[in-house]
Write a protein that holds these residues in place. Structure first.
Motif, mmCIF file in Angstrom:
data_model
loop_
_atom_site.group_PDB
_atom_site.id
_atom_site.type_symbol
_atom_site.label_atom_id
_atom_site.label_comp_id
_atom_site.label_asym_id
_atom_site.label_seq_id
_atom_site.Cartn_x
_atom_site.Cartn_y
_atom_site.Cartn_z
ATOM 1 N N ALA A 42 0.822 -1.208 0.000
ATOM 2 C CA ALA A 42 0.000 0.000 0.000
ATOM 3 C C ALA A 42 0.860 1.264 0.000
ATOM 4 O O ALA A 42 1.862 1.352 0.714
ATOM 5 C CB ALA A 42 -0.913 0.004 1.214
ATOM 6 N N HIS A 54 2.465 0.575 10.617
ATOM 7 C CA HIS A 54 2.555 0.466 9.164
ATOM 8 C C HIS A 54 3.387 -0.756 8.776
ATOM 9 O O HIS A 54 3.004 -1.525 7.887
ATOM 10 C CB HIS A 54 3.209 1.723 8.570
ATOM 11 C CG HIS A 54 2.401 2.975 8.727
ATOM 12 N ND1 HIS A 54 2.938 4.143 9.206
ATOM 13 C CD2 HIS A 54 1.096 3.236 8.458
ATOM 14 C CE1 HIS A 54 2.007 5.078 9.234
ATOM 15 N NE2 HIS A 54 0.878 4.552 8.783
ATOM 16 N N CYS A 58 1.507 -4.117 6.548
ATOM 17 C CA CYS A 58 1.673 -4.643 5.186
ATOM 18 C C CYS A 58 3.107 -4.683 4.683
ATOM 19 O O CYS A 58 3.443 -5.560 3.883
ATOM 20 C CB CYS A 58 0.804 -3.860 4.199
ATOM 21 S SG CYS A 58 1.314 -2.163 3.907
ATOM 22 N N CYS A 80 6.183 -0.140 -4.765
ATOM 23 C CA CYS A 80 5.570 0.757 -3.778
ATOM 24 C C CYS A 80 5.941 2.189 -4.133
ATOM 25 O O CYS A 80 6.640 2.455 -5.121
ATOM 26 C CB CYS A 80 6.026 0.409 -2.360
ATOM 27 S SG CYS A 80 5.032 1.174 -1.057
ATOM 28 N N TRP A 287 -8.527 7.805 -4.360
ATOM 29 C CA TRP A 287 -8.620 6.349 -4.436
ATOM 30 C C TRP A 287 -8.843 5.862 -5.862
ATOM 31 O O TRP A 287 -8.896 4.663 -6.105
ATOM 32 C CB TRP A 287 -9.682 5.816 -3.494
ATOM 33 C CG TRP A 287 -9.126 5.632 -2.122
ATOM 34 C CD1 TRP A 287 -9.437 6.329 -0.998
ATOM 35 C CD2 TRP A 287 -8.130 4.685 -1.731
ATOM 36 N NE1 TRP A 287 -8.693 5.890 0.069
ATOM 37 C CE2 TRP A 287 -7.886 4.876 -0.355
ATOM 38 C CE3 TRP A 287 -7.399 3.699 -2.405
ATOM 39 C CZ2 TRP A 287 -6.963 4.116 0.353
ATOM 40 C CZ3 TRP A 287 -6.486 2.937 -1.701
ATOM 41 C CH2 TRP A 287 -6.278 3.152 -0.332
ATOM 42 N N PRO A 291 -4.145 3.780 -6.531
ATOM 43 C CA PRO A 291 -3.791 2.422 -6.975
ATOM 44 C C PRO A 291 -3.205 2.373 -8.373
ATOM 45 O O PRO A 291 -2.437 1.458 -8.690
ATOM 46 C CB PRO A 291 -5.120 1.657 -6.881
ATOM 47 C CG PRO A 291 -6.173 2.695 -6.863
ATOM 48 C CD PRO A 291 -5.576 3.888 -6.216
ATOM 49 N N HIS A 318 -1.632 -7.919 -3.640
ATOM 50 C CA HIS A 318 -1.636 -6.628 -2.939
ATOM 51 C C HIS A 318 -1.486 -6.866 -1.441
ATOM 52 O O HIS A 318 -2.334 -7.534 -0.830
ATOM 53 C CB HIS A 318 -2.962 -5.882 -3.152
ATOM 54 C CG HIS A 318 -3.222 -5.432 -4.550
ATOM 55 N ND1 HIS A 318 -2.317 -4.714 -5.290
ATOM 56 C CD2 HIS A 318 -4.326 -5.573 -5.337
ATOM 57 C CE1 HIS A 318 -2.838 -4.438 -6.472
ATOM 58 N NE2 HIS A 318 -4.040 -4.953 -6.527
ATOM 59 N N ILE A 320 -1.825 -5.046 2.086
ATOM 60 C CA ILE A 320 -2.453 -3.827 2.589
ATOM 61 C C ILE A 320 -2.813 -3.998 4.061
ATOM 62 O O ILE A 320 -2.711 -5.087 4.624
ATOM 63 C CB ILE A 320 -3.742 -3.486 1.795
ATOM 64 C CG1 ILE A 320 -4.723 -4.652 1.877
ATOM 65 C CG2 ILE A 320 -3.422 -3.155 0.346
ATOM 66 C CD1 ILE A 320 -6.090 -4.359 1.323
ATOM 67 N N ASN A 324 -7.820 -0.651 3.981
ATOM 68 C CA ASN A 324 -7.756 -0.474 2.528
ATOM 69 C C ASN A 324 -8.405 -1.611 1.760
ATOM 70 O O ASN A 324 -8.287 -1.686 0.534
ATOM 71 C CB ASN A 324 -6.297 -0.355 2.065
ATOM 72 C CG ASN A 324 -5.641 0.933 2.533
ATOM 73 O OD1 ASN A 324 -6.319 1.907 2.835
ATOM 74 N ND2 ASN A 324 -4.324 0.938 2.607
ATOM 75 N N HIS A 328 -8.984 -2.005 -2.566
ATOM 76 C CA HIS A 328 -8.146 -2.931 -3.332
ATOM 77 C C HIS A 328 -8.896 -4.163 -3.814
ATOM 78 O O HIS A 328 -8.434 -4.836 -4.742
ATOM 79 C CB HIS A 328 -6.943 -3.369 -2.488
ATOM 80 C CG HIS A 328 -5.875 -2.328 -2.365
ATOM 81 N ND1 HIS A 328 -5.978 -1.264 -1.507
ATOM 82 C CD2 HIS A 328 -4.681 -2.178 -3.001
ATOM 83 C CE1 HIS A 328 -4.889 -0.510 -1.610
ATOM 84 N NE2 HIS A 328 -4.089 -1.037 -2.509
ATOM 85 N N ALA A 350 -4.576 -8.888 3.768
ATOM 86 C CA ALA A 350 -4.610 -7.694 4.617
ATOM 87 C C ALA A 350 -4.474 -8.081 6.084
ATOM 88 O O ALA A 350 -5.145 -9.005 6.554
ATOM 89 C CB ALA A 350 -5.915 -6.931 4.395
#
Length: 722
Positions: A42, A54, A58, A80, A287, A291, A318, A320, A324, A328, A350
């Motif tokens: 993300a 953080h 992810c 990223c 948004w 992405p 992905h 995340i 999020n 996604h 996630a």
């Protein structure tokens, strides 16, 4: 025999290895059905530093996954970059009295450096302010527009009359209608993760001036998500039941509630400008824009970007955080489907949230452990944090980071188990085998030796299966458990005792050789298995063994010929060092001193806002409830349930068993003797196999903390509450 010193292995071995690699590739492509991997993490907002939440959410799991895939010699790209067009950027700029560009320049550099220091090995860390991203996002929007897919609408949007500004969703805060959080944003509540619209907020107000926003007409372009609902249901609900429960469940909930058109443009001067002639003062919704940053960053990285985004034999993953998921799993895939020619995510693993010392991370209150500060406070100990965050990863539920747990895991696991085994092996090898890898005498291998050999050979598959299924915490446990078995092996074999008996029986040297040969081969295997998790530690181990990085290729794990007999190894170095109580106390004090009281923050309300009242009831409804005073006489944790305590409550006329979800607020020992109010006529309910006969009443404050509500004066057990 595989030798990973500077010299090349024999040609026959090279041929054998090449043949095995070809076979592995055939097996890989047959079972996985892909030729390349595209892994994204993300895009962090460039409005502040990154914190350990953080990392745990992810970036660390993504890095572990990618490092493992690279060790498998698969074609993988790790993408990223910083998200530089979100509303938080402009809010930060206003707070600091600088321009948005100055904000993103400052924090992009800081975030990029923090990731690099923690060993997060992106192939590229780009930024959405780059021209290539503006071009890519604009072209994506224009394609959908030219295909007639947008719905153009003139609607009333929230407007701040004080600042004469249309308010994007993140410019509006209010009380979340779901959890009562008074600082929820107009697009999402960061406390409970619910996606919102400003209309759903209770008592909404502008973050710019604190004024109550009004509605004003404006034109925007909406993406008709509802048109993709049947396809999304088939693709997700039927096609991806293997996704993590939190991801699958949130997607299913959204789809069950029905999708609505969503505006893909905003009124602002900061962001990717809408590429239409009648769109002055409008930019792409963050948004929609963000992405696409994965695509533009891949374009920036390689001219073969379309191989990774447009070929069906690409696996897109992905990584995340749970906040999020919707973007996604629903919005971005629908955009890709509408555009055409793009691959869709194979998985979206996630994680949940990581709290700190029992409280939710709050960047506005400065209740966080910042990565760039950790690196300064703990130089050369990046792997300790990587280890703790993975071992305690919020993979299935919110978890809590505490400095005491950080200390315990370092001292009791990294130092006392993993580091201890490696150090003992090297010390004994230098003392008993002249600093060289001893030979293996196969004719005298015993049951203990063969058991260790089996453990080495099976560990690879266990770790591999867990990583492939995104269970990084379980994978790391297997590595540490293998080092634990190494310590147990040394204790059983006791080569130091056999050394004392050499004069009596020189044959003991063969037993010493076997023990340390296998321990050294286990050490080499540990370096391969730990590398995706603790890359700095793996590099230290390579240095001690005097071998090249090529040994860390995954195909070498599980083998017992990684170190050549007679090869001289370097002196042992401590992989980890003990962390003292004073260091931990200083970090706890620092956290408390740096944090701001709730009322001093700018994006959280300065006065307590209360949850809305439940629907009105009559006195007769209330009269049906029987409240009684009771005393907790015993309490214990419910097995395999982090939130539950089993209470024994004396009601005077009888003793009840009550299961209560208060374990995250109170220890069992601290509440014995407490008087509580019990709903005594509540129908019994089985919880975790225990019959719970009643419910205790608690008060929940604005921070979500529970409190006992009885008066200080004790009352007879069984007394009725009216």
């Amino acid at each position: 025999m595989l030798i990973f010193a500077a010299q090349q292995p024999p040609k026959a071995l090279q041929y054998k290895c090449a043949t095995q690699r070809k076979l592995n590739k055939v097996i890989q492509m047959t079972t996985k059905n892909y030729n390349r991997l595209l892994v994204t993490a993300a895009l962090p907002y460039a409005n502040g530093p990154v914190h350990i939440g953080h990392l745990a959410g992810c970036y660390l799991p993504a890095d572990i996954y990618v490092r493992y895939q690279r060790a498998q010699k698969r074609d993988v790209k790790f993408i990223c970059g910083s998200d530089e067009h979100g509303v938080p950027i402009t809010i930060r700029a206003m707070k600091e009295g600088i321009t948005p560009q100055q904000v993103v320049d400052k924090y992009h550099a800081l975030i990029k450096e923090s990731f690099a220091q923690m060993g997060i090995a992106f192939d590229i860390f780009s930024r959405t302010s780059n021209p290539i991203h503006h071009e890519t996002a604009s072209a994506f929007f224009k394609k959908l527009y030219d295909d007639g897919l947008f719905e153009e609408k003139e609607t009333e949007q929230f407007f701040d009359e004080t600042t004469q500004t249309f308010l994007a969703d993140r410019y509006i805060i209010g009380t979340c209608p779901v959890c009562g959080n008074p600082g929820a944003y107009g697009d999402q509540c960061e406390k409970c993760g619910t996606s919102l619209s400003p209309e759903q907020l209770i008592n909404p107000r502008s973050t710019l001036s604190n004024a109550i926003p009004v509605k004003k007409k404006t034109k925007h372009w909406y993406f008709p998500l509802q048109n993709y609902e049947p396809w999304l249901k088939e693709w997700i609900i039927e096609g991806h039941k293997e996704w993590k429960n939190n991801v699958y469940g949130q997607c299913k909930s959204w789809l069950d509630n029905g999708l609505q058109p969503r505006a893909m443009t905003r009124d602002s001067n900061w962001g990717v400008k809408v590429p239409l002639p009648d769109a002055e003062g409008k930019v792409l919704y963050v948004w929609f824009d963000a992405p696409i940053g994965y695509i533009s960053a891949t374009k920036e990285l390689t001219n073969e970007w379309s191989d990774y985004w447009c070929k069906d034999d690409t696996k897109l993953v992905h990584f995340i955080g749970k906040d999020n998921i919707v973007f996604h799993c629903i919005i971005f895939p629908a955009m890709l489907k509408a555009h055409g020619n793009f691959v869709l995510p194979d998985n979206v693993p996630a994680n949940e949230f990581l709290n700190i010392e029992g409280e939710k991370v709050s960047t506005s209150r400065n209740w966080a452990v910042w990565v760039h500060e950790y690196v300064k406070d703990f130089p050369d100990q990046q792997d300790v944090l990587r280890y703790v965050l993975c071992a305690n990863a919020p993979e299935t539920k919110d978890n809590d980071f505490t400095w005491k747990d950080f200390q315990d895991r370092n001292n009791n696991e990294l130092v006392a188990i993993f580091g201890n085994f490696v150090n003992r092996t090297f010390v004994l090898m230098h003392k008993l085998c002249n600093g060289k890898v001893p030979p293996l005498h196969k004719d005298i291998l015993d049951e203990i030796d063969n058991s260790l050999i089996a453990d080495i050979q099976t560990a690879k598959q266990k770790v591999e299966d867990n990583i492939e299924h995104y269970r990084f915490r379980d994978a790391l446990f297997e590595v540490i458990d293998l080092s634990r078995k190494g310590n147990q092996y040394l204790q059983k074999k006791e080569p130091w005792k056999k050394a004392n008996l050499l004069a009596e029986d020189p044959a003991n040297q063969h037993h010493i050789d076997n023990c340390l040969h296998l321990a050294l081969q286990l050490t080499a295997n540990l370096s391969i298995l730990i590398n995706p998790f603790l890359p700095y530690t793996a590099a230290k181990m390579l240095h001690m063994m005097k071998v090249v990085p090529k040994m860390l290729e995954w195909e070498n794990a599980g083998t017992l010929n990684l170190l050549r007999t007679g090869y001289a190894l370097r002196a042992p170095e401590l992989l980890f060092k003990k962390i003292e109580d004073e260091t931990i106390a200083a970090q706890i004090e620092k956290l408390k001193n740096q944090s701001k009281p709730m009322q001093e923050t700018t994006n959280e309300t300065t006065a307590i806002e209360y949850k809305p009242l439940k629907p009105e009831i009559t006195y007769d409804d209330f009269a049906k409830l029987d409240f009684r005073i009771g005393t907790i006489t015993a309490a214990e944790k419910v097995a395999k349930a982090d939130k539950l305590l089993q209470l024994t409550v004396d009601l005077g006329f009888e003793t009840r068993t009550i299961v209560s979800g208060i374990a995250q607020h109170f220890t069992a020992e601290s509440i014995v003797g407490k008087q509580v109010t019990v709903v005594a006529n509540l129908a019994p309910r089985k919880m975790r196999g225990i019959d719970s006969n009643g419910m205790i009443l608690m008060a929940e404050d604005s921070k979500g903390k529970l409190h006992f509500i009885n008066a200080e004066d004790t009352t007879e057990n069984g007394s009725e509450v009216r």
